[in-house]
Design a protein around this motif. Structure first.
Motif, mmCIF file in Angstrom:
data_model
loop_
_atom_site.group_PDB
_atom_site.id
_atom_site.type_symbol
_atom_site.label_atom_id
_atom_site.label_comp_id
_atom_site.label_asym_id
_atom_site.label_seq_id
_atom_site.Cartn_x
_atom_site.Cartn_y
_atom_site.Cartn_z
ATOM 1 N N LEU A 7 0.893 -1.283 0.129
ATOM 2 C CA LEU A 7 0.069 0.032 -0.012
ATOM 3 C C LEU A 7 0.896 1.085 0.040
ATOM 4 C CD1 LEU A 7 -2.629 -1.208 2.852
ATOM 5 C CD2 LEU A 7 -3.089 -0.589 0.054
ATOM 6 N N SER A 48 -6.986 -9.915 8.417
ATOM 7 C CA SER A 48 -7.265 -8.403 8.182
ATOM 8 C C SER A 48 -5.920 -7.628 8.620
ATOM 9 C CB SER A 48 -8.544 -7.959 9.146
ATOM 10 O OG SER A 48 -7.954 -8.201 10.442
ATOM 11 N N LEU A 62 -2.595 0.442 -4.654
ATOM 12 C CA LEU A 62 -2.351 -0.892 -4.218
ATOM 13 C C LEU A 62 -1.576 -1.882 -5.020
ATOM 14 C CD1 LEU A 62 -3.213 -3.553 -2.187
ATOM 15 C CD2 LEU A 62 -5.423 -3.445 -3.024
ATOM 16 N N LEU A 73 -9.537 -10.077 -2.179
ATOM 17 C CA LEU A 73 -9.452 -8.873 -1.513
ATOM 18 C C LEU A 73 -10.916 -8.797 -1.153
ATOM 19 C CD1 LEU A 73 -6.838 -6.513 -3.135
ATOM 20 C CD2 LEU A 73 -6.779 -7.580 -0.841
ATOM 21 N N ASP A 75 -12.404 -6.193 0.925
ATOM 22 C CA ASP A 75 -12.663 -4.836 1.487
ATOM 23 C C ASP A 75 -11.291 -4.239 1.710
ATOM 24 O OD1 ASP A 75 -14.154 -2.752 1.603
ATOM 25 O OD2 ASP A 75 -14.970 -3.364 3.545
ATOM 26 N N LEU A 76 -11.451 -2.928 1.071
ATOM 27 C CA LEU A 76 -10.455 -1.930 1.420
ATOM 28 C C LEU A 76 -10.916 -0.515 1.800
ATOM 29 C CD1 LEU A 76 -7.221 -1.113 1.435
ATOM 30 C CD2 LEU A 76 -7.774 -0.302 -1.130
ATOM 31 N N TYR A 77 -10.693 -0.072 3.059
ATOM 32 C CA TYR A 77 -11.523 1.095 3.523
ATOM 33 C C TYR A 77 -10.539 1.928 4.445
ATOM 34 C CZ TYR A 77 -12.444 -1.629 7.918
ATOM 35 O OH TYR A 77 -12.311 -2.417 8.889
#
Length: 499
Positions: A7, A48, A62, A73, A75-77
């Motif tokens: 990231l 996670s 990413l 994947l 989720d990404l938040y």
């Protein structure tokens, strides 16, 4: 399992060829550089990951490289975090760009406030004194919350070295002394004294103020001027002026600088006021005598009779907006002479120009000299940043490649749109009285509100033909005055209507 992820967090992207930031909205032909989190998947179904510390970014890339197994994947938040400031101030006008500017400044200030104020949330994340003084005023005007301001004053007082000077930023690991910033701390104390109804808090820090001034007195000559002041004498990131090195104003062969002397003079004036009302009258008299002597020396040593302005050094070789602004703020010139000096500061292109940070002091000087209507014409750097797609304000005036894209010392419009344009300012210690003197310039309509310890101050100006309809609402218990083209009108609690 064994998939690797990166990231990458960045304030902006860079042009692949020129390595400039340019248009912050553009993505094509851009590359990303920045802080990274590197992750290796363990192969768990419900794994996670949360960053070990908060990140600030506008762009997030990413990157994934899988091994024998695919990676899913889910989720990404992100979760926003910061000091819980609530904006209570409002601003609107006939120029919609100013409301956008107001919003960008608020976002900048919020992102630079966590458990302390900080200069920028991406790089140092440190409470630098020069930055913090402006951040405190943004807080007073936009939120009415002084929690971080009080903490900053205490932090900086606790940072003083044995010789009396404060750290340039604190809390921090390692020593970094920026001598002029110690004088700015005295300015913070005086600001708090004028805007917040808690003089007892200021009184607690008068001993620290005396220690700071005692440090500077060690480096003053018989005429009161500073000579060979130690540590980093940073004042501003001045561009295209070789004599300004690492933000330090030029010094003469005698080791003296008009800009440093003027800042010391202003500190003596702040200290005189604080001692006279909250501290020791004898100390007040002593600071006043030093201020009078230094003012006479500055006038004799740096005033250029040919150019009719103040030089940066005694041989009259260099000049700057900084010296003129501080001279006006110190009251060395008044009335018509102050107005003429302010006009000279604006038109003389040979002077070292203030950066986006120090324009705060330039604009304060313009208002004091009677040229407050020029404020709206001096917002070029902020307008240029908006044209480049900036959503927060940059650190300096390098539009295409400023280092930090989010720097709180550039958010001064969130003070001056309320204080200079709408005209709302304190007129007594603790904001016990209000003075409202708008500088509307080209605007035909402007309105807004500012939090006050007693409630909200609200103003509305509407031009119809050649006439202005003016409505001012003050909270219960607050009196003041309204000034329009030199004429004073009394303001009382509740609604006040003028034409």
């Amino acid at each position: 399992k064994q998939a690797t992820m990166a990231l990458t967090y960045a304030e902006s992207l860079y042009d692949r060829k020129t390595m400039e930031k340019g248009d912050r909205n553009a993505v094509e032909g851009k590359v990303i550089f920045g802080v990274k989190d590197s992750i290796i998947a363990a192969g768990d179904e419900q794994a996670s990951y949360a960053s070990l510390n908060w990140k600030t970014f506008r762009y997030l890339q990413l990157s994934v490289e899988t091994q024998e197994e695919p990676l899913v994947l889910n989720d990404l938040y992100g979760i926003y975090t910061g000091f819980p400031f609530q904006r209570r101030a409002t601003f609107a006008s006939s120029d919609p760009a100013l409301a956008k500017m107001f919003d960008i400044g608020w976002r900048t200030a919020r992102l630079c406030a966590m458990e302390t104020y900080m200069d920028c949330p991406y790089y140092e994340r440190l409470q630098y004194l020069g930055d913090t003084r402006l951040q405190m005023l943004v807080s007073y005007y936009n939120t009415g919350n002084d929690t971080l301001a009080r903490k900053a004053i205490c932090d900086i007082d606790n940072s003083r070295l044995a010789e009396g000077v404060t750290e340039g930023r604190y809390p921090a690991r390692g020593t970094n002394v920026i001598s002029p910033f110690s004088l700015m701390w005295i300015g913070m104390l005086h600001d708090y004294y004028m805007y917040r109804p808690d003089s007892a808090f200021v009184s607690q820090h008068l001993p620290g103020m005396r220690q700071v001034l005692s440090f500077f007195m060690q480096y003053t000559g018989k005429d009161g001027t500073l000579k060979d002041l130690p540590y980093w004498n940073f004042m501003d990131w001045v561009e295209r002026q070789r004599q300004w090195k690492m933000g330090v104003p030029p010094k003469g062969k005698d080791g003296c600088s008009a800009i440093l002397d003027l800042l010391l003079l202003r500190a003596y004036q702040w200290a005189t006021d604080l001692e006279a009302h909250l501290g020791n009258q004898g100390m007040a008299d002593g600071y006043r005598q030093r201020a009078d002597m230094l003012a006479n020396t500055i006038q004799r040593k740096y005033w250029d009779t040919d150019k009719q302005c103040y030089a940066d050094v005694s041989n009259k070789k260099y000049f700057s907006q900084h010296a003129q602004a501080l001279a006006i703020l110190c009251g060395l010139v008044k009335g018509k002479q102050a107005e003429q000096l302010a006009e000279c500061m604006l038109r003389d292109s040979t002077m070292a120009e203030a950066s986006i940070y120090f324009k705060y002091y330039v604009n304060r000087a313009l208002a004091k000299a009677g040229l407050g209507d020029a404020y709206l014409d001096g917002l070029g750097i902020w307008n240029d940043y908006m044209k480049l797609g900036m959503t927060t304000w940059g650190e300096d005036s390098k539009l295409m490649n400023t280092r930090s894209d989010c720097h709180a010392w550039s958010a001064s419009p969130n003070i001056e749109l309320l204080r200079t344009v709408l005209g709302i300012d304190t007129d007594a210690p603790g904001f016990a009285k209000v003075r409202i003197e708008p500088h509307l310039g080209r605007l035909t309509q402007a309105s807004g509100s500012v939090p006050h310890p007693l409630g909200m101050i609200r103003v509305a100006y509407q031009k119809k033909g050649k006439d202005w309809n003016i409505r001012i609402t003050l909270p219960k218990g607050l009196h003041g005055k309204f000034i329009w083209k030199g004429r004073e009108n009394e303001l009382t609690p509740g609604e006040n209507e003028l034409k």
